[in-house]
Design a protein around this motif. Structure first.
Motif, short mmCIF file in Angstrom:
data_model
loop_
_atom_site.label_atom_id
_atom_site.label_comp_id
_atom_site.label_asym_id
_atom_site.label_seq_id
_atom_site.Cartn_x
_atom_site.Cartn_y
_atom_site.Cartn_z
N TRP A 1 0.89 -1.28 -0.04
CA TRP A 1 -0.07 0.06 0.07
C TRP A 1 1.00 1.18 0.05
CZ3 TRP A 1 -5.24 -0.74 -0.24
CH2 TRP A 1 -5.66 -2.07 -0.19
N VAL A 2 0.38 2.25 -0.64
CA VAL A 2 0.98 3.34 -0.65
C VAL A 2 0.14 4.54 0.09
CG1 VAL A 2 0.32 4.13 -2.91
CG2 VAL A 2 2.41 5.18 -1.98
N GLU A 3 0.65 5.53 0.86
CA GLU A 3 -0.22 6.33 1.61
C GLU A 3 -0.24 7.69 0.37
OE1 GLU A 3 0.12 9.69 5.37
OE2 GLU A 3 0.59 7.75 5.65
N THR A 4 -1.48 8.01 0.23
CA THR A 4 -1.79 9.00 -0.75
C THR A 4 -2.05 10.25 -0.16
OG1 THR A 4 -3.92 8.40 -1.13
CG2 THR A 4 -2.47 7.42 -2.61
N LYS A 5 -2.52 10.32 1.04
CA LYS A 5 -3.14 11.62 1.67
C LYS A 5 -3.04 11.13 3.07
CE LYS A 5 -7.29 14.54 1.45
NZ LYS A 5 -8.28 14.65 0.73
N ARG A 6 -2.99 12.33 4.15
CA ARG A 6 -3.28 12.17 5.45
C ARG A 6 -3.81 13.26 6.05
NH1 ARG A 6 -0.61 9.28 10.06
NH2 ARG A 6 0.18 7.97 8.28
N GLU A 7 -4.84 13.19 6.75
CA GLU A 7 -5.57 14.40 7.18
C GLU A 7 -5.24 14.16 8.93
OE1 GLU A 7 -9.64 14.07 6.18
OE2 GLU A 7 -9.16 14.82 3.95
N PRO A 8 -4.36 15.20 9.31
CA PRO A 8 -4.37 15.08 11.09
C PRO A 8 -5.14 15.84 11.79
CG PRO A 8 -2.52 16.37 9.98
CD PRO A 8 -3.51 16.03 8.77
N HIS A 9 -5.67 15.20 12.75
CA HIS A 9 -6.48 15.85 13.57
C HIS A 9 -5.97 15.34 15.18
CE1 HIS A 9 -9.95 16.18 10.73
NE2 HIS A 9 -9.49 14.99 10.06
N GLU A 10 -6.59 16.13 16.06
CA GLU A 10 -6.20 16.10 17.36
C GLU A 10 -6.27 14.64 17.85
OE1 GLU A 10 -7.22 17.66 21.80
OE2 GLU A 10 -7.47 18.93 20.13
N ALA A 11 -7.44 13.95 17.66
CA ALA A 11 -7.65 12.58 18.38
C ALA A 11 -7.41 11.61 17.25
CB ALA A 11 -9.31 12.54 18.72
N TYR A 12 -7.08 11.84 16.22
CA TYR A 12 -7.01 10.78 15.03
C TYR A 12 -6.22 11.33 13.82
CZ TYR A 12 -11.16 12.70 13.17
OH TYR A 12 -12.02 13.69 12.46
N ASP A 13 -5.58 10.34 13.08
CA ASP A 13 -5.23 10.98 11.85
C ASP A 13 -6.21 10.22 10.63
OD1 ASP A 13 -3.16 12.67 13.08
OD2 ASP A 13 -1.56 11.14 12.21
#
Length: 159
Positions: free
Chosen positions: A139-151
């Motif tokens: 698998w390749v990571e295409t996007k990441r959305e960081p949040h305080e409680a989770y990514d």
């Protein structure tokens, strides 16, 4: 044949837990609204226990319930008794095929998945239901959305 996109969507704690019995062992404000946004207009494939914990078909989405019980039915949902049948039913419906749990359904669908959207919850709760392990090199990571409680992590299968 499954639709071109088979997307596994799950919230997974740092210890791999996705549930404790029929319950999700955390409450994160806004996380379920994001699930709705990701899945709206698509076809959900889920196990009977997951469906029964929700209690109804989710609006704006077609629901395929995977169950071994040949007598089980519910108004407004499609029923399949194995993963191949569930994916074939979903492929004939609107949008992408979205795998929405539980653990046995995730495990059965993993070989067919083209993408994963994993909410990596920054907790290690007690739970008896875990997300299936997978080879991260596939698998390749295409996007990441960081949040305080989770990514929220978007993965695509390597070609």
């Amino acid at each position: 044949m499954p639709s071109e996109r088979v997307v596994m969507v799950a919230a997974v704690a740092e210890n791999g837990v996705i549930g404790n019995g029929p319950d999700i062992p955390w409450k994160i404000p806004g996380e379920q609204a994001e699930f709705k946004a990701i899945t709206m207009g698509h076809t959900l494939v889920m196990g009977r226990t997951t469906f029964e914990s929700i209690g109804r078909p989710l609006p704006g989405r077609t629901t395929v319930v995977l169950t071994k019980d040949k007598t089980w039915s519910y108004d407004g949902v499609l029923v399949a008794h194995d993963i191949d049948s569930a994916l074939a039913l979903a492929a004939g419906e609107q949008g992408d095929t979205v795998i929405a749990g539980g653990a046995q359904v995730y495990e059965a669908a993993l070989p067919f998945a083209t993408e994963q959207v994993i909410t990596r919850v920054h907790l290690e709760p007690v739970g008896d239901v875990v997300y299936p392990p997978f080879d991260e090199t596939e698998w390749v990571e295409t996007k990441r959305e960081p949040h305080e409680a989770y990514d929220r992590v978007f993965l695509s299968r390597r070609e």
